[in-house]
Design a protein around this motif. Structure first.
Motif, PDB file in Angstrom:
ATOM      1  N   ASN A 129     -21.352  14.006  -6.433  1.00 33.23           N
ATOM      2  CA  ASN A 129     -21.029  12.451  -6.512  1.00 33.23           C
ATOM      3  C   ASN A 129     -20.351  12.205  -6.119  1.00 33.23           C
ATOM      4  N   VAL A 130     -19.482  12.320  -5.091  1.00 32.79           N
ATOM      5  CA  VAL A 130     -17.288  12.076  -5.061  1.00 32.79           C
ATOM      6  C   VAL A 130     -17.624  11.545  -3.958  1.00 32.79           C
ATOM      7  N   VAL A 131     -17.121  10.821  -3.788  1.00 30.36           N
ATOM      8  CA  VAL A 131     -16.682  10.066  -2.030  1.00 30.36           C
ATOM      9  C   VAL A 131     -15.052   9.472  -1.967  1.00 30.36           C
ATOM     10  N   THR A 132     -14.341   9.916  -1.126  1.00 31.42           N
ATOM     11  CA  THR A 132     -12.957   9.191  -1.085  1.00 31.42           C
ATOM     12  C   THR A 132     -12.589   8.846  -0.280  1.00 31.42           C
ATOM     13  N   PHE A 133     -11.559   7.991  -0.646  1.00 31.85           N
ATOM     14  CA  PHE A 133     -11.358   6.379   0.424  1.00 31.85           C
ATOM     15  C   PHE A 133      -9.198   6.773   0.309  1.00 31.85           C
ATOM     16  N   THR A 134      -9.006   6.396   1.186  1.00 34.03           N
ATOM     17  CA  THR A 134      -7.687   6.257   1.233  1.00 34.03           C
ATOM     18  C   THR A 134      -6.629   4.841   0.164  1.00 34.03           C
ATOM     19  N   SER A 135      -7.674   3.702   0.170  1.00 28.58           N
ATOM     20  CA  SER A 135      -6.991   2.690  -0.552  1.00 28.58           C
ATOM     21  C   SER A 135      -7.745   2.413  -1.318  1.00 28.58           C
ATOM     22  N   ALA A 136      -7.388   1.422  -1.971  1.00 27.51           N
ATOM     23  CA  ALA A 136      -8.192   0.636  -3.601  1.00 27.51           C
ATOM     24  C   ALA A 136      -9.883  -0.101  -2.773  1.00 27.51           C
ATOM     25  N   ALA A 137      -8.260  -0.708  -1.701  1.00 35.34           N
ATOM     26  CA  ALA A 137      -9.059  -1.647  -0.859  1.00 35.34           C
ATOM     27  C   ALA A 137     -10.472  -1.201  -0.291  1.00 35.34           C
ATOM     28  N   GLY A 138     -10.377  -0.140   0.666  1.00 33.65           N
ATOM     29  CA  GLY A 138     -11.208   0.555   1.063  1.00 33.65           C
ATOM     30  C   GLY A 138     -12.084   0.839   0.129  1.00 33.65           C
ATOM     31  N   ALA A 139     -12.337   1.085  -1.262  1.00 36.93           N
ATOM     32  CA  ALA A 139     -12.636   1.554  -2.263  1.00 36.93           C
ATOM     33  C   ALA A 139     -13.532  -0.023  -2.400  1.00 36.93           C
ATOM     34  N   GLU A 140     -13.636  -0.677  -2.723  1.00 37.49           N
ATOM     35  CA  GLU A 140     -13.532  -2.021  -3.239  1.00 37.49           C
ATOM     36  C   GLU A 140     -14.355  -2.204  -2.114  1.00 37.49           C
ATOM     37  N   VAL A 167      -0.020   0.564  11.645  1.00 47.47           N
ATOM     38  CA  VAL A 167      -1.214   0.110   9.902  1.00 47.47           C
ATOM     39  C   VAL A 167       0.223   0.205   9.355  1.00 47.47           C
ATOM     40  N   CYS A 168       1.314   0.438   9.594  1.00 44.27           N
ATOM     41  CA  CYS A 168       2.034   0.941   7.649  1.00 44.27           C
ATOM     42  C   CYS A 168       3.088  -0.374   7.700  1.00 44.27           C
ATOM     43  N   ARG A 169       3.297  -0.743   9.062  1.00 48.49           N
ATOM     44  CA  ARG A 169       3.917  -1.965   9.286  1.00 48.49           C
ATOM     45  C   ARG A 169       3.106  -3.364   8.953  1.00 48.49           C
ATOM     46  N   GLU A 177      -6.635  -8.904  17.953  1.00 42.07           N
ATOM     47  CA  GLU A 177      -7.063  -8.788  16.552  1.00 42.07           C
ATOM     48  C   GLU A 177      -7.602  -7.916  16.271  1.00 42.07           C
ATOM     49  N   ARG A 178      -9.281  -7.741  17.222  1.00 42.66           N
ATOM     50  CA  ARG A 178      -9.982  -6.640  17.043  1.00 42.66           C
ATOM     51  C   ARG A 178      -9.420  -5.670  17.449  1.00 42.66           C
ATOM     52  N   GLN A 179      -7.930  -4.257  17.736  1.00 40.82           N
ATOM     53  CA  GLN A 179      -7.908  -3.912  17.573  1.00 40.82           C
ATOM     54  C   GLN A 179      -7.507  -3.642  16.019  1.00 40.82           C
ATOM     55  N   LEU A 180      -6.619  -4.685  15.418  1.00 39.38           N
ATOM     56  CA  LEU A 180      -5.917  -3.737  14.733  1.00 39.38           C
ATOM     57  C   LEU A 180      -7.069  -3.673  13.117  1.00 39.38           C
ATOM     58  N   ARG A 181      -8.355  -4.762  13.195  1.00 41.55           N
ATOM     59  CA  ARG A 181      -9.205  -4.554  12.670  1.00 41.55           C
ATOM     60  C   ARG A 181     -10.186  -2.948  11.728  1.00 41.55           C
ATOM     61  N   ARG A 182      -9.785  -2.717  14.040  1.00 44.61           N
ATOM     62  CA  ARG A 182     -10.293  -1.135  13.635  1.00 44.61           C
ATOM     63  C   ARG A 182      -9.473   0.280  13.354  1.00 44.61           C
ATOM     64  N   GLN A 197      -7.917   4.021   8.856  1.00 44.66           N
ATOM     65  CA  GLN A 197      -7.329   4.339   8.604  1.00 44.66           C
ATOM     66  C   GLN A 197      -7.236   3.921   6.485  1.00 44.66           C
ATOM     67  N   VAL A 198      -7.679   2.535   7.043  1.00 43.63           N
ATOM     68  CA  VAL A 198      -7.627   1.995   5.241  1.00 43.63           C
ATOM     69  C   VAL A 198      -8.710   2.399   4.271  1.00 43.63           C
ATOM     70  N   GLY A 199      -9.843   2.054   5.318  1.00 41.88           N
ATOM     71  CA  GLY A 199     -11.429   1.388   5.049  1.00 41.88           C
ATOM     72  C   GLY A 199     -11.457   0.401   4.455  1.00 41.88           C
ATOM     73  N   ALA A 200     -10.426  -0.473   4.854  1.00 37.19           N
ATOM     74  CA  ALA A 200     -11.418  -2.152   5.025  1.00 37.19           C
ATOM     75  C   ALA A 200      -9.796  -3.144   6.182  1.00 37.19           C
ATOM     76  N   THR A 201     -10.406  -4.458   6.025  1.00 37.89           N
ATOM     77  CA  THR A 201     -10.031  -5.383   6.739  1.00 37.89           C
ATOM     78  C   THR A 201      -8.846  -5.921   6.328  1.00 37.89           C
ATOM     79  N   PRO A 202      -7.605  -5.825   7.089  1.00 38.40           N
ATOM     80  CA  PRO A 202      -6.355  -6.446   6.443  1.00 38.40           C
ATOM     81  C   PRO A 202      -6.249  -7.588   5.071  1.00 38.40           C
ATOM     82  N   ASP A 203      -7.597  -8.362   5.794  1.00 34.24           N
ATOM     83  CA  ASP A 203      -8.135  -9.545   4.446  1.00 34.24           C
ATOM     84  C   ASP A 203      -8.386  -8.624   2.688  1.00 34.24           C
ATOM     85  N   GLN A 204      -9.517  -8.351   3.600  1.00 36.07           N
ATOM     86  CA  GLN A 204      -9.983  -7.101   2.470  1.00 36.07           C
ATOM     87  C   GLN A 204      -8.725  -6.360   1.496  1.00 36.07           C
TER      88      GLN A 204
END
Length: 327
Positions: free
Chosen positions: A26-37, A63-65, A91-96, A101-108
């Protein structure tokens, strides 16, 4: 493998080890809280993942930068297109890349970061909901309420009612809050290091307690840092205003992780490492005096780049080579 675990059957996400132990299927993993949200999960009320600062562990350098720029407020007044331009990608490459890697957009990610900081302030302090909204970097109270309901499934007022008795911090003057430590931070070792290099006038330190003068949006103030737990520091801020406090707290996290407080200040310290007396004279002669800090053993802000470049440094013992290096 991701650090955060979403539980499909309950719709919550946790930061192990959590007292709740769901079945692995029943568990799925995420690299960030933002990705889970972003995937529709809300933070667990038991392990409270918003009280930690688990960074992206395996992101690319770009992405770290980007994450660091977001932490510094790049999306407070800017947008994703401007952030991408600063990183020399589309912008498209950044969001991709963020999606992968994060599971969410920069805004999220930025919204999640603000929401988590606000939730900690709701737990730790008696600040009003309005003050917390602006301290966490939200542009309006309406936006704050909307994001908090989306992230935590309830209003800030209701979240404040849920705080635990031991959460509330009280300071004798100033605003006290907990600061989650970046993974790998040895706070005891770092506080001792800061004490050894403290500059009189702008810093006052022991092996367990550190104070320094700071500015927030041009206003001078004082911060006090001490040990709270193995994964958090206790921070007391003395500031005339707290709008944008989230960025000051991020700076404290990076300081404790080993970064300098300010790059220019760090460069000057490096140049004068063998002349602490001259460094002290630089602060007292060209640093901005701040009245009313006698109780902290502090009196000045570190000299600005402009003031240092315009100063005749020979009167405090700088030779021509040293003065030119400062400039």
């Amino acid at each position: 493998m991701g650090s955060f675990q979403g539980v499909i059957t309950t719709g919550i996400y946790c930061l192990p080890p959590c007292p709740g132990r769901p079945r692995s299927e029943n568990v799925v993993t995420f690299t960030s809280a933002a990705g889970a949200e972003a995937a529709g999960f809300r933070a667990c009320h038991r392990c409270r993942p918003y009280r930690s600062d688990r960074r992206i562990a395996h992101g690319s350098e770009l992405v770290c930068r980007a994450v660091d720029l977001i932490a510094d407020g790049a999306l407070d007044d800017g947008n994703e297109a401007e952030l991408a331009a600063r990183l020399a990608v589309s912008e498209r490459q950044l969001r991709r890349m963020f999606h992968e890697q994060v599971g969410a957009t920069p805004d999220q990610l930025a919204r999640s970061r603000r929401a988590h900081f606000a939730r900690r302030l709701l737990d730790d302090t008696d600040l009003s909901v309005t003050d917390i909204a602006f301290a966490a970097g939200f542009g309006s109270l309406r936006q704050f309420n909307r994001v908090m309901v989306t992230t935590f499934r309830t209003t800030p007022v209701e979240l404040r009612k849920r705080r635990r008795r031991a959460d509330r911090l009280i300071a004798d003057g100033g605003l006290a809050l907990r600061v989650p430590l970046i993974e790998g931070t040895d706070i005891g070792q770092r506080l001792a290091q800061l004490a050894r290099g403290a500059i009189g006038g702008i810093e006052s330190a022991t092996a367990t307690h550190y104070r320094r003068t700071v500015t927030l949006d041009g206003d001078p103030g004082v911060i006090e840092i001490s040990t709270a737990t193995t994964d958090a520091a206790r921070l007391v801020v003395h500031l005339p205003r707290i709008e944008g406090l989230i960025h000051l707290v991020g700076q404290v996290q990076r300081l404790l992780a080993g970064d300098p407080w300010d790059p220019f200040e760090a460069a000057v310290r490096g140049l004068m490492a063998d002349r602490p007396d001259v460094l002290h004279d630089l602060v007292t002669t060209y640093g901005t005096p701040v009245a009313g800090l006698g109780q902290f053993g502090l009196a000045h802000l570190f000299p600005t780049q402009t003031a240092s470049a315009a100063a005749d440094l020979s009167d405090i013992g700088f030779d021509a080579v040293g003065a030119q290096a400062i400039r």
